[in-house]
Write a protein that holds these residues in place. Structure first.
Motif, PDB file in Angstrom:
ATOM      1  N   ALA A 101     -29.709  18.234  34.833  1.00  0.00           N
ATOM      2  CA  ALA A 101     -30.371  17.853  33.564  1.00  0.00           C
ATOM      3  C   ALA A 101     -29.814  18.646  32.395  1.00  0.00           C
ATOM      4  O   ALA A 101     -29.529  18.104  31.319  1.00  0.00           O
ATOM      5  CB  ALA A 101     -31.880  18.057  33.687  1.00  0.00           C
ATOM      6  N   LEU A 102     -29.651  19.965  32.598  1.00  0.00           N
ATOM      7  CA  LEU A 102     -29.143  20.809  31.519  1.00  0.00           C
ATOM      8  C   LEU A 102     -27.700  20.458  31.182  1.00  0.00           C
ATOM      9  O   LEU A 102     -27.305  20.418  30.008  1.00  0.00           O
ATOM     10  CB  LEU A 102     -29.244  22.284  31.927  1.00  0.00           C
ATOM     11  N   THR A 103     -26.909  20.175  32.228  1.00  0.00           N
ATOM     12  CA  THR A 103     -25.509  19.804  31.980  1.00  0.00           C
ATOM     13  C   THR A 103     -25.423  18.483  31.221  1.00  0.00           C
ATOM     14  O   THR A 103     -24.595  18.309  30.310  1.00  0.00           O
ATOM     15  CB  THR A 103     -24.765  19.684  33.319  1.00  0.00           C
ATOM     16  N   LEU A 104     -26.303  17.533  31.579  1.00  0.00           N
ATOM     17  CA  LEU A 104     -26.305  16.230  30.922  1.00  0.00           C
ATOM     18  C   LEU A 104     -26.633  16.353  29.431  1.00  0.00           C
ATOM     19  O   LEU A 104     -25.937  15.781  28.580  1.00  0.00           O
ATOM     20  CB  LEU A 104     -27.303  15.298  31.616  1.00  0.00           C
ATOM     21  N   ILE A 105     -27.686  17.096  29.119  1.00  0.00           N
ATOM     22  CA  ILE A 105     -28.057  17.249  27.704  1.00  0.00           C
ATOM     23  C   ILE A 105     -27.026  18.052  26.939  1.00  0.00           C
ATOM     24  O   ILE A 105     -26.736  17.797  25.768  1.00  0.00           O
ATOM     25  CB  ILE A 105     -29.474  17.876  27.565  1.00  0.00           C
ATOM     26  N   SER A 106     -26.402  19.012  27.630  1.00  0.00           N
ATOM     27  CA  SER A 106     -25.344  19.793  26.970  1.00  0.00           C
ATOM     28  C   SER A 106     -24.153  18.906  26.668  1.00  0.00           C
ATOM     29  O   SER A 106     -23.510  19.035  25.607  1.00  0.00           O
ATOM     30  CB  SER A 106     -24.933  20.970  27.869  1.00  0.00           C
ATOM     31  N   GLY A 107     -23.817  17.994  27.590  1.00  0.00           N
ATOM     32  CA  GLY A 107     -22.728  17.060  27.317  1.00  0.00           C
ATOM     33  C   GLY A 107     -23.037  16.165  26.125  1.00  0.00           C
ATOM     34  O   GLY A 107     -22.153  15.865  25.304  1.00  0.00           O
ATOM     35  N   HIS A 108     -24.299  15.741  26.059  1.00  0.00           N
ATOM     36  CA  HIS A 108     -24.701  14.922  24.903  1.00  0.00           C
ATOM     37  C   HIS A 108     -24.573  15.709  23.595  1.00  0.00           C
ATOM     38  O   HIS A 108     -24.128  15.169  22.570  1.00  0.00           O
ATOM     39  CB  HIS A 108     -26.139  14.442  25.096  1.00  0.00           C
ATOM     40  N   ARG A 109     -24.931  16.978  23.644  1.00  0.00           N
ATOM     41  CA  ARG A 109     -24.823  17.829  22.450  1.00  0.00           C
ATOM     42  C   ARG A 109     -23.365  18.014  22.045  1.00  0.00           C
ATOM     43  O   ARG A 109     -23.043  18.035  20.837  1.00  0.00           O
ATOM     44  CB  ARG A 109     -25.478  19.178  22.709  1.00  0.00           C
ATOM     45  N   LEU A 110     -22.497  18.132  23.045  1.00  0.00           N
ATOM     46  CA  LEU A 110     -21.072  18.248  22.732  1.00  0.00           C
ATOM     47  C   LEU A 110     -20.551  16.959  22.090  1.00  0.00           C
ATOM     48  O   LEU A 110     -19.697  16.987  21.189  1.00  0.00           O
ATOM     49  CB  LEU A 110     -20.287  18.563  24.008  1.00  0.00           C
ATOM     50  N   ARG A 111     -21.063  15.815  22.550  1.00  0.00           N
ATOM     51  CA  ARG A 111     -20.657  14.536  21.972  1.00  0.00           C
ATOM     52  C   ARG A 111     -21.084  14.450  20.499  1.00  0.00           C
ATOM     53  O   ARG A 111     -20.324  13.982  19.642  1.00  0.00           O
ATOM     54  CB  ARG A 111     -21.269  13.383  22.771  1.00  0.00           C
ATOM     55  N   ILE A 112     -22.312  14.880  20.201  1.00  0.00           N
ATOM     56  CA  ILE A 112     -22.807  14.873  18.816  1.00  0.00           C
ATOM     57  C   ILE A 112     -21.937  15.777  17.952  1.00  0.00           C
ATOM     58  O   ILE A 112     -21.591  15.438  16.814  1.00  0.00           O
ATOM     59  CB  ILE A 112     -24.285  15.316  18.763  1.00  0.00           C
ATOM     60  N   LEU A 113     -21.588  16.956  18.522  1.00  0.00           N
ATOM     61  CA  LEU A 113     -20.734  17.894  17.784  1.00  0.00           C
ATOM     62  C   LEU A 113     -19.387  17.254  17.461  1.00  0.00           C
ATOM     63  O   LEU A 113     -18.857  17.382  16.340  1.00  0.00           O
ATOM     64  CB  LEU A 113     -20.548  19.171  18.610  1.00  0.00           C
ATOM     65  N   LEU A 114     -18.824  16.539  18.453  1.00  0.00           N
ATOM     66  CA  LEU A 114     -17.544  15.874  18.238  1.00  0.00           C
ATOM     67  C   LEU A 114     -17.641  14.799  17.157  1.00  0.00           C
ATOM     68  O   LEU A 114     -16.770  14.679  16.295  1.00  0.00           O
ATOM     69  CB  LEU A 114     -17.073  15.263  19.565  1.00  0.00           C
ATOM     70  N   LEU A 115     -18.723  14.015  17.202  1.00  0.00           N
ATOM     71  CA  LEU A 115     -18.921  12.972  16.188  1.00  0.00           C
ATOM     72  C   LEU A 115     -19.063  13.574  14.786  1.00  0.00           C
ATOM     73  O   LEU A 115     -18.520  13.051  13.810  1.00  0.00           O
ATOM     74  CB  LEU A 115     -20.167  12.129  16.518  1.00  0.00           C
ATOM     75  N   TYR A 116     -19.770  14.667  14.702  1.00  0.00           N
ATOM     76  CA  TYR A 116     -19.958  15.324  13.408  1.00  0.00           C
ATOM     77  C   TYR A 116     -18.628  15.779  12.821  1.00  0.00           C
ATOM     78  O   TYR A 116     -18.353  15.602  11.637  1.00  0.00           O
ATOM     79  CB  TYR A 116     -20.899  16.501  13.562  1.00  0.00           C
ATOM     80  N   ASN A 117     -17.812  16.374  13.690  1.00  0.00           N
ATOM     81  CA  ASN A 117     -16.522  16.885  13.215  1.00  0.00           C
ATOM     82  C   ASN A 117     -15.576  15.765  12.818  1.00  0.00           C
ATOM     83  O   ASN A 117     -14.648  15.976  12.026  1.00  0.00           O
ATOM     84  CB  ASN A 117     -15.882  17.758  14.293  1.00  0.00           C
ATOM     85  N   ARG A 118     -15.760  14.580  13.396  1.00  0.00           N
ATOM     86  CA  ARG A 118     -14.889  13.460  13.082  1.00  0.00           C
ATOM     87  C   ARG A 118     -15.287  12.731  11.793  1.00  0.00           C
ATOM     88  O   ARG A 118     -14.502  11.941  11.261  1.00  0.00           O
ATOM     89  CB  ARG A 118     -14.903  12.452  14.244  1.00  0.00           C
ATOM     90  N   GLN A 119     -16.516  12.930  11.336  1.00  0.00           N
ATOM     91  CA  GLN A 119     -16.997  12.212  10.154  1.00  0.00           C
ATOM     92  C   GLN A 119     -16.331  12.748   8.899  1.00  0.00           C
ATOM     93  O   GLN A 119     -15.956  13.911   8.813  1.00  0.00           O
ATOM     94  CB  GLN A 119     -18.522  12.332  10.008  1.00  0.00           C
ATOM     95  N   GLY A 120     -16.227  11.819   7.905  1.00  0.00           N
ATOM     96  CA  GLY A 120     -15.684  12.202   6.607  1.00  0.00           C
ATOM     97  C   GLY A 120     -16.715  12.973   5.803  1.00  0.00           C
ATOM     98  O   GLY A 120     -17.896  13.049   6.159  1.00  0.00           O
ATOM     99  N   PRO A 121     -16.304  13.521   4.647  1.00  0.00           N
ATOM    100  CA  PRO A 121     -17.229  14.298   3.802  1.00  0.00           C
ATOM    101  C   PRO A 121     -18.420  13.480   3.340  1.00  0.00           C
ATOM    102  O   PRO A 121     -19.527  14.001   3.239  1.00  0.00           O
ATOM    103  CB  PRO A 121     -16.344  14.712   2.617  1.00  0.00           C
ATOM    104  N   GLY A 122     -18.206  12.187   3.114  1.00  0.00           N
ATOM    105  CA  GLY A 122     -19.322  11.359   2.645  1.00  0.00           C
ATOM    106  C   GLY A 122     -20.396  11.210   3.690  1.00  0.00           C
ATOM    107  O   GLY A 122     -21.595  11.250   3.408  1.00  0.00           O
ATOM    108  N   ASP A 123     -19.975  11.050   4.994  1.00  0.00           N
ATOM    109  CA  ASP A 123     -20.966  10.902   6.063  1.00  0.00           C
ATOM    110  C   ASP A 123     -21.643  12.222   6.380  1.00  0.00           C
ATOM    111  O   ASP A 123     -22.821  12.296   6.705  1.00  0.00           O
ATOM    112  CB  ASP A 123     -20.297  10.335   7.318  1.00  0.00           C
ATOM    113  N   GLN A 124     -20.861  13.311   6.323  1.00  0.00           N
ATOM    114  CA  GLN A 124     -21.456  14.617   6.600  1.00  0.00           C
ATOM    115  C   GLN A 124     -22.465  15.007   5.540  1.00  0.00           C
ATOM    116  O   GLN A 124     -23.338  15.829   5.774  1.00  0.00           O
ATOM    117  CB  GLN A 124     -20.352  15.676   6.685  1.00  0.00           C
ATOM    118  N   ALA A 125     -22.336  14.381   4.362  1.00  0.00           N
ATOM    119  CA  ALA A 125     -23.287  14.688   3.298  1.00  0.00           C
ATOM    120  C   ALA A 125     -24.692  14.222   3.644  1.00  0.00           C
ATOM    121  O   ALA A 125     -25.669  14.699   3.076  1.00  0.00           O
ATOM    122  CB  ALA A 125     -22.839  14.033   1.988  1.00  0.00           C
ATOM    123  N   ASN A 126     -24.797  13.319   4.666  1.00  0.00           N
ATOM    124  CA  ASN A 126     -26.120  12.857   5.096  1.00  0.00           C
ATOM    125  C   ASN A 126     -26.703  13.901   6.031  1.00  0.00           C
ATOM    126  O   ASN A 126     -26.851  13.700   7.237  1.00  0.00           O
ATOM    127  CB  ASN A 126     -25.986  11.498   5.779  1.00  0.00           C
TER     128      ASN A 126
END
Length: 778
Positions: free
Chosen positions: A53-78
């Motif tokens: 369970a912990l590994t699964l949620i940690s993987g999801h958190r890593l995915r969110i982190l990756l998506l955040y880093n890929r977003q442009g400045p306009g999207d990160q402004a949200n």
């Protein structure tokens, strides 16, 4: 949220994601290590399930982190969106760690419990460093990790377990408090950094703005020191002075300026802080003369005192040329071209004053386009503007040259109609008819672009002048009447005073009763004698009268206008002509009417303008048997000018029969001498207004003399109307006017008294004074 708070929150979210990778990896590693340590003493299935369970949620958190880093400045402004996703992931991860107290806690081994406590405390302490940018995240993380353990210990209900629960709670409290302080420090640092960045931006923008203003300002600008030496200047100043920048920089104005007033303004600014000059300046460096305005303002420092100053130079050559144009545009509406409110009020004030001086009534109409907002809102402002332009155009075409229309703002218009009548009752009748015609004109369909549009108007009316009522009062009254018109259902016309409304309504009733009076012979003729200075009868003017069964005698000034407006004038004129001709026939046959005497009737411009007028007069003469020699026709000067060129032919045909023509109210119109010479006239009648002012107005005396002299040169007789005093009679006689009509000799007489005058052949007039008698004998 203001801009500063938004920026701080966005930076806090950014810090969470920047520091998130290592804590997620460490969390998984720590969980794997704890599973490995507890493997011998805890159910392996629970350990593996918890780790999964912990590994699964940690993987999801890593995915969110990756998506955040890929977003442009306009999207990160949200930042709210990304902060929420981070918070949920952190809370779920912390909750999995927390429920480990109930799933994999080593209850039977104290040594393993110590390891468990150390790992959990390490996770809690480690989260502080990465999660403190958001207190909501760190506080939730610590609470979800530690509170399940506290609850677990409390459920044992033993002294050691209670002590452990207290220690864990104390640890939670210390970490949360520390996290709060760290969060405040981080927030303050972020805020200070943003303030510093903003100050730098503001300073840079301010410098750029100053340089831009200085370089591109439409005014000449220069900076000088406390000795009057020019330090800097812009290109506009160089252009205005017709010089070169190199020649201006470094120039000492105190020693170089030759214009005394300009030099004095500079010295005044250095000593007292400000200086001003306006006039023509001859450049000492460019040999150019320019009309300028110069403003000097010193720059002062609290420690150093005056350190120099700023000078602003304005070239108002073009402004001087366009002042008149600006004044014009200040008085007219830019959309419609009509006078605006300010100019209209000035005009209305003048019209009210003129109405008071000349004793006539005018009217102010306040108009509002019904449902204009619907047109504007549904079809757009451009269509609405075109519709207003169309309304203004129709207004301008409808009114007379002497009237004025204006746009007061929005969809409201005003119109002033001048010189309507000498009585308020008649003025109300006239203006109601005008308003009805205007309403029909403005309400007819029009085409704007490809659309057919139509809208009615509501009209409020106020007459002027009124005692103790100025421009604002009249305007307010018309506005109030407009409000009543709109309240009555729109597309209505309302007068301010009920009496005015009643007067307008009475017109309709009077027109109906006038038709009845014509059929029932309620109309009759009076005759005002025309005599020489001794009272000998020369002729008479037939005057129409109406005796109403209930209202008594109705003034001709009231019912004649109603007759013209309602189309009755032709029938009434026919009746007057027939009646006068019958009397001419009767009096001639009985020997009462002498050869040189004439009975004159008034003919309106509407009657003589009709195509068959000459034939109509001939037919009446034939039907009644009256001799044309005894018939006179009086026409107003205004009708002669306005009825067209064919009037000359009609008059000549009747003159050949023996009919005599007179110009009534002469001097009040605009007929030319050449035009008068072309007409077959027998008599000019001087208007009573000039005669009555002989003793008081020098201009009128000159005009009377001119009319008499003009008539003499043209071989035309002159009759003076409205003679009421012996002084008027004496003056007219001395100037060469020998025929008179007025109360001095006789008021208009009904038929029976006039027959007695015919029989005598003269008026038993007032006894002439010795002076007048002497003038007659001379």
């Amino acid at each position: 949220m203001d801009n500063t708070s938004h920026n701080i929150a966005a930076e806090q979210t950014r810090l969470l994601y920047v520091n998130a990778l290592m804590p997620i990896v460490v969390s998984v590693c720590a969980a794997a290590l704890m599973v490995l340590i507890l493997w011998p003493t805890v159910d392996n299935r629970l350990l593996l399930g918890w780790l999964a369970a912990l590994t699964l949620i940690s993987g999801h958190r890593l995915r969110i982190l990756l998506l955040y880093n890929r977003q442009g400045p306009g999207d990160q402004a949200n930042q709210d969106y990304w902060h929420f996703r981070f918070l949920i992931g952190t809370y779920i991860s912390a909750l999995i760690w927390g429920i480990s107290a109930f799933t994999i806690f080593p209850e039977h081994s104290l040594s393993y419990q110590i390891v468990y406590f150390m790992v959990l405390a390490g996770m809690a302490a480690g989260g502080i460093s990465s999660l403190c940018p958001s207190f909501k995240v760190v506080a939730g993380f610590l609470s979800l990790i530690l509170f399940p353990l506290i609850l677990k210990q409390l459920l044992y209900l033993t002294l050691p377990s209670l002590l452990q629960a207290c220690l864990v709670f104390l640890f939670w409290y210390v970490t949360v408090s520390g996290s709060k302080k760290i969060n405040l420090n981080i927030r303050e640092n972020i805020e200070l950094r943003h303030q510093s960045i903003n100050r730098e931006k503001i300073l840079k923008i301010s410098e750029e703005r100053y340089r831009h203003i200085f370089s591109n300002a439409p005014l000449g600008i220069m900076q000088y020191d406390d000795n009057g030496i020019i330090i800097d200047c812009n290109e506009e100043l160089v252009r205005i002075l017709g010089s070169a920048r190199e020649r201006l920089i470094g120039m000492n104005m105190l020693t170089s300026l030759e214009n005394r007033e300009l030099l004095e303004a500079l010295r005044k600014s250095i000593t007292s802080g400000e200086g001003y000059f306006e006039g023509d300046y001859i450049s000492g460096t460019g040999n150019k003369t320019t009309p300028i305005r110069v403003f000097f303002k010193t720059i002062q420092h609290s420690e150093q005192g005056v350190s120099g100053g700023i000078c602003i130079v304005e070239d108002f050559t073009e402004k001087r040329e366009t002042e008149q144009l600006i004044k014009y545009h200040a008085s007219y509406d830019t959309l419609t071209g009509l006078p605006n409110r300010r100019l209209f009020l000035d005009h209305l004030e003048g019209e009210i004053s003129r109405a008071e001086r000349h004793n006539y009534f005018g009217a102010l109409l306040y108009l509002d386009i019904d449902n204009f907002k619907t047109i504007n809102d549904s079809l757009g402002h451009s269509v609405g503007d075109e519709f207003l332009i169309m309304i203004a155009s129709r207004l301008s075409e409808f009114i007379r040259k002497e009237d004025v229309a204006a746009r007061m703002g929005g969809d409201e218009f005003t119109v002033v109609f001048t010189a309507l009548a000498n009585s308020s009752q008649l003025a109300a009748s006239k203006v109601k008819k005008i308003a009805e015609e205007l309403s029909l004109c403005l309400s007819s369909a029009c085409k704007i672009g490809k659309r057919d549009l139509q809208s009615t108007v509501s009209i409020g009316i106020s007459l002027f002048p009124k005692e103790s009522r100025g421009v604002d009062d009249i305007l307010k009254q018309a506005d109030t009447a407009l409000y009543r018109a709109k309240a009555a259902g729109r597309n209505e016309i309302r007068f301010f005073l009920p009496s005015m409304q009643e007067a307008a309504d009475e017109k309709l009733q009077l027109s109906t009763e006038l038709r009845y009076a014509l059929k029932q012979d309620n109309l009759y003729l009076c005759y005002q004698p025309q005599t020489d200075i001794s009272g000998n009868l020369v002729g008479a003017e037939a005057l129409l009268r109406w005796r109403h069964p209930q209202k008594g005698l109705i003034p001709p000034s009231v019912f004649i206008n109603i007759a013209e407006e309602t189309g009755l004038m032709q029938d009434i004129g026919q009746w007057v002509l027939q009646t006068a001709c019958r009397r001419i026939k009767e009096w001639k046959d009985t020997g009462l009417l002498r050869e040189e005497q004439t009975i004159s009737v008034n003919i309106s411009g509407m009657e003589i303008a009709s195509p068959g007028f000459a034939e109509q007069v001939k037919r009446v003469l034939v039907e009644t048997g009256a001799h044309p020699h005894y018939l006179g026709i009086e026409l107003t000067e205004g009708s002669l000018v306005s009825t067209g060129s064919d009037i000359v032919g009609k008059m000549k045909r009747l003159r050949e029969l023996g009919v005599r023509f007179s110009v009534d109210d002469f001097g009040t119109g605009y007929s030319s001498l050449n035009y008068l010479k072309s007409l077959p006239l027998h008599t000019l009648k001087i208007d009573r207004s000039f005669v009555n002012d002989i003793n008081s107005t020098e201009n009128n005396v000159v005009l009377v003399d001119t009319i008499i002299m003009m008539a003499r040169n043209l071989g035309i007789e002159v009759i003076a109307e409205g003679v009421e005093t012996e002084q008027e009679l004496h003056y007219l006689y001395r100037q060469g006017c020998f025929i008179y009509q007025g109360f001095y000799f006789s008021k208009p007489l009904e038929e029976e008294p006039f027959v007695e005058v015919l029989r005598r052949g003269s008026i038993k007039s007032n006894h002439l004074s010795p002076e007048t008698q002497a003038a007659v004998e001379i």
